[in-house]
Design a protein around this motif. Structure first.
Motif, PDB file in Angstrom:
ATOM      1  N   ILE A  60       0.841  -1.209   0.000  1.00 47.91           N
ATOM      2  CA  ILE A  60       0.000   0.000   0.000  1.00 47.91           C
ATOM      3  C   ILE A  60       0.871   1.252   0.000  1.00 47.91           C
ATOM      4  O   ILE A  60       0.635   2.192  -0.763  1.00 47.91           O
ATOM      5  CB  ILE A  60      -0.959  -0.007   1.213  1.00 47.91           C
ATOM      6  CG1 ILE A  60      -2.025  -1.093   1.040  1.00 47.91           C
ATOM      7  CG2 ILE A  60      -1.627   1.359   1.384  1.00 47.91           C
ATOM      8  CD1 ILE A  60      -2.900  -1.321   2.259  1.00 47.91           C
ATOM      9  N   ILE A  61       1.905   1.248   0.840  1.00 48.41           N
ATOM     10  CA  ILE A  61       2.824   2.395   0.896  1.00 48.41           C
ATOM     11  C   ILE A  61       3.552   2.559  -0.435  1.00 48.41           C
ATOM     12  O   ILE A  61       3.731   3.679  -0.924  1.00 48.41           O
ATOM     13  CB  ILE A  61       3.826   2.218   2.057  1.00 48.41           C
ATOM     14  CG1 ILE A  61       3.099   2.319   3.397  1.00 48.41           C
ATOM     15  CG2 ILE A  61       4.943   3.261   1.975  1.00 48.41           C
ATOM     16  CD1 ILE A  61       3.929   1.859   4.579  1.00 48.41           C
ATOM     17  N   ALA A  62       3.941   1.445  -1.033  1.00 46.06           N
ATOM     18  CA  ALA A  62       4.614   1.498  -2.339  1.00 46.06           C
ATOM     19  C   ALA A  62       3.694   2.090  -3.394  1.00 46.06           C
ATOM     20  O   ALA A  62       4.122   2.915  -4.223  1.00 46.06           O
ATOM     21  CB  ALA A  62       5.052   0.094  -2.754  1.00 46.06           C
ATOM     22  N   GLY A  63       2.424   1.698  -3.379  1.00 44.68           N
ATOM     23  CA  GLY A  63       1.458   2.235  -4.332  1.00 44.68           C
ATOM     24  C   GLY A  63       1.310   3.736  -4.195  1.00 44.68           C
ATOM     25  O   GLY A  63       1.307   4.472  -5.193  1.00 44.68           O
ATOM     26  N   LYS A  64       1.194   4.229  -2.961  1.00 46.42           N
ATOM     27  CA  LYS A  64       1.060   5.675  -2.741  1.00 46.42           C
ATOM     28  C   LYS A  64       2.329   6.413  -3.168  1.00 46.42           C
ATOM     29  O   LYS A  64       2.263   7.472  -3.804  1.00 46.42           O
ATOM     30  CB  LYS A  64       0.773   5.972  -1.268  1.00 46.42           C
ATOM     31  CG  LYS A  64       0.588   7.465  -1.025  1.00 46.42           C
ATOM     32  CD  LYS A  64       0.571   7.817   0.441  1.00 46.42           C
ATOM     33  CE  LYS A  64       0.427   9.327   0.618  1.00 46.42           C
ATOM     34  NZ  LYS A  64       1.486  10.111  -0.025  1.00 46.42           N
ATOM     35  N   THR A  65       3.492   5.859  -2.821  1.00 45.37           N
ATOM     36  CA  THR A  65       4.760   6.490  -3.184  1.00 45.37           C
ATOM     37  C   THR A  65       4.877   6.652  -4.699  1.00 45.37           C
ATOM     38  O   THR A  65       5.267   7.717  -5.198  1.00 45.37           O
ATOM     39  CB  THR A  65       5.944   5.649  -2.664  1.00 45.37           C
ATOM     40  OG1 THR A  65       5.841   5.532  -1.234  1.00 45.37           O
ATOM     41  CG2 THR A  65       7.272   6.299  -3.022  1.00 45.37           C
ATOM     42  N   LEU A  66       4.511   5.616  -5.426  1.00 46.17           N
ATOM     43  CA  LEU A  66       4.573   5.672  -6.892  1.00 46.17           C
ATOM     44  C   LEU A  66       3.546   6.651  -7.450  1.00 46.17           C
ATOM     45  O   LEU A  66       3.815   7.372  -8.410  1.00 46.17           O
ATOM     46  CB  LEU A  66       4.351   4.276  -7.473  1.00 46.17           C
ATOM     47  CG  LEU A  66       5.492   3.281  -7.248  1.00 46.17           C
ATOM     48  CD1 LEU A  66       5.037   1.861  -7.558  1.00 46.17           C
ATOM     49  CD2 LEU A  66       6.699   3.649  -8.108  1.00 46.17           C
ATOM     50  N   LEU A  67       2.365   6.677  -6.832  1.00 48.25           N
ATOM     51  CA  LEU A  67       1.301   7.558  -7.312  1.00 48.25           C
ATOM     52  C   LEU A  67       1.646   9.030  -7.090  1.00 48.25           C
ATOM     53  O   LEU A  67       1.142   9.902  -7.797  1.00 48.25           O
ATOM     54  CB  LEU A  67      -0.011   7.207  -6.600  1.00 48.25           C
ATOM     55  CG  LEU A  67      -1.331   7.576  -7.272  1.00 48.25           C
ATOM     56  CD1 LEU A  67      -1.398   7.026  -8.694  1.00 48.25           C
ATOM     57  CD2 LEU A  67      -2.494   7.036  -6.452  1.00 48.25           C
ATOM     58  N   ASP A  68       2.488   9.300  -6.111  1.00 50.17           N
ATOM     59  CA  ASP A  68       2.966  10.665  -5.897  1.00 50.17           C
ATOM     60  C   ASP A  68       3.899  11.113  -7.015  1.00 50.17           C
ATOM     61  O   ASP A  68       4.118  12.306  -7.204  1.00 50.17           O
ATOM     62  CB  ASP A  68       3.724  10.765  -4.566  1.00 50.17           C
ATOM     63  CG  ASP A  68       2.782  10.802  -3.361  1.00 50.17           C
ATOM     64  OD1 ASP A  68       1.595  11.105  -3.546  1.00 50.17           O
ATOM     65  OD2 ASP A  68       3.250  10.519  -2.244  1.00 50.17           O
ATOM     66  N   LYS A  69       4.447  10.129  -7.762  1.00 43.31           N
ATOM     67  CA  LYS A  69       5.460  10.449  -8.780  1.00 43.31           C
ATOM     68  C   LYS A  69       4.938  10.365 -10.205  1.00 43.31           C
ATOM     69  O   LYS A  69       5.424  11.069 -11.096  1.00 43.31           O
ATOM     70  CB  LYS A  69       6.645   9.493  -8.642  1.00 43.31           C
ATOM     71  CG  LYS A  69       7.347   9.559  -7.298  1.00 43.31           C
ATOM     72  CD  LYS A  69       8.395   8.465  -7.187  1.00 43.31           C
ATOM     73  CE  LYS A  69       9.051   8.431  -5.824  1.00 43.31           C
ATOM     74  NZ  LYS A  69       9.979   7.281  -5.680  1.00 43.31           N
ATOM     75  N   LYS A  70       3.957   9.466 -10.448  1.00 42.87           N
ATOM     76  CA  LYS A  70       3.479   9.312 -11.826  1.00 42.87           C
ATOM     77  C   LYS A  70       2.033   8.823 -11.852  1.00 42.87           C
ATOM     78  O   LYS A  70       1.516   8.324 -10.844  1.00 42.87           O
ATOM     79  CB  LYS A  70       4.385   8.365 -12.604  1.00 42.87           C
ATOM     80  CG  LYS A  70       4.532   6.964 -12.033  1.00 42.87           C
ATOM     81  CD  LYS A  70       5.527   6.181 -12.918  1.00 42.87           C
ATOM     82  CE  LYS A  70       5.769   4.779 -12.421  1.00 42.87           C
ATOM     83  NZ  LYS A  70       6.691   4.031 -13.298  1.00 42.87           N
TER      84      LYS A  70
END
Length: 204
Positions: free
Chosen positions: A23-33
């Motif tokens: 879940i944290i990985a998904g949010k981190t990526l969504l902040d970038k692209k």
């Protein structure tokens, strides 16, 4: 007597850790692209887990990002609900929503790519988590702070206020490239004062 062979015991704590890492990985990526550009492999690499774990815990990439939306919504909505106790709740609402959009690019990303133009389980999850809750809270604030007492009019005024707040974030390319309005101009108290006074003068 039959003996039942026991499988490997389930480590619930470990599963929760892995699920939260995804879940944290998904949010981190969504902040970038954008969501559409994020792959299963991207998520697995970011979380440092096998890509099969995404299917195991969530079933699909979309379900994972529904969980991302749910994880984002709880603390943000708690913050908004406390606004009712403020002296100028509408002003604090403008400040709070602007800060949410500024410091949570993932929220803006899903709004722009999924909610605005699509009808998917992810877009519905987002609507229920954010706009749906705001539509319950904001009309109450408007009735408490303005001369509007009719619930339907308060709902229309609430939609108008939300549109004023979020449009600069959704139309950021036009805002910066055509109108030359940079990010610093739509954040902070000066911008909040402008929106607040514009709304109050029109909401009669």
């Amino acid at each position: 007597m039959k003996y039942i062979k026991k499988g490997r015991p389930v480590d619930g704590e470990r599963q929760n850790r892995q699920r939260n890492k995804l879940i944290i990985a998904g949010k981190t990526l969504l902040d970038k692209k954008p969501y559409s550009k994020i792959t299963i492999r991207d998520i697995a690499n970011e979380a440092q887990l096998n890509s099969a774990m995404i299917k195991y815990y969530f079933g699909s990439k979309e379900n994972l990002f529904i969980s991302v939306v749910e994880s984002l919504s709880a603390p943000l909505l708690t913050k908004l609900e406390k606004i009712e106790e403020e002296e100028r709740p509408l002003y604090e609402f403008i400040i709070s929503v602007s800060e949410i959009l500024k410091f949570n690019p993932a929220v803006v990303s899903i709004l722009k790519e999924e909610v605005m133009f699509k009808s998917t389980p992810l877009s519905y999850a987002f609507i229920n988590a954010f706009p749906g809750k705001v539509s319950e809270l904001l009309p109450k604030l408007i009735i408490a702070e303005t001369s509007i007492k009719d619930e339907k009019k308060a709902g229309l005024a609430a939609f108008n206020l939300v549109s004023l707040i979020i449009s600069p974030f959704l139309l950021d390319d036009i805002r910066t490239n055509v109108w030359n309005i940079n990010d610093s101009q739509i954040f902070g108290k000066e911008w909040a004062d402008y929106i607040y006074n514009l709304f109050l003068n029109g909401a009669k």
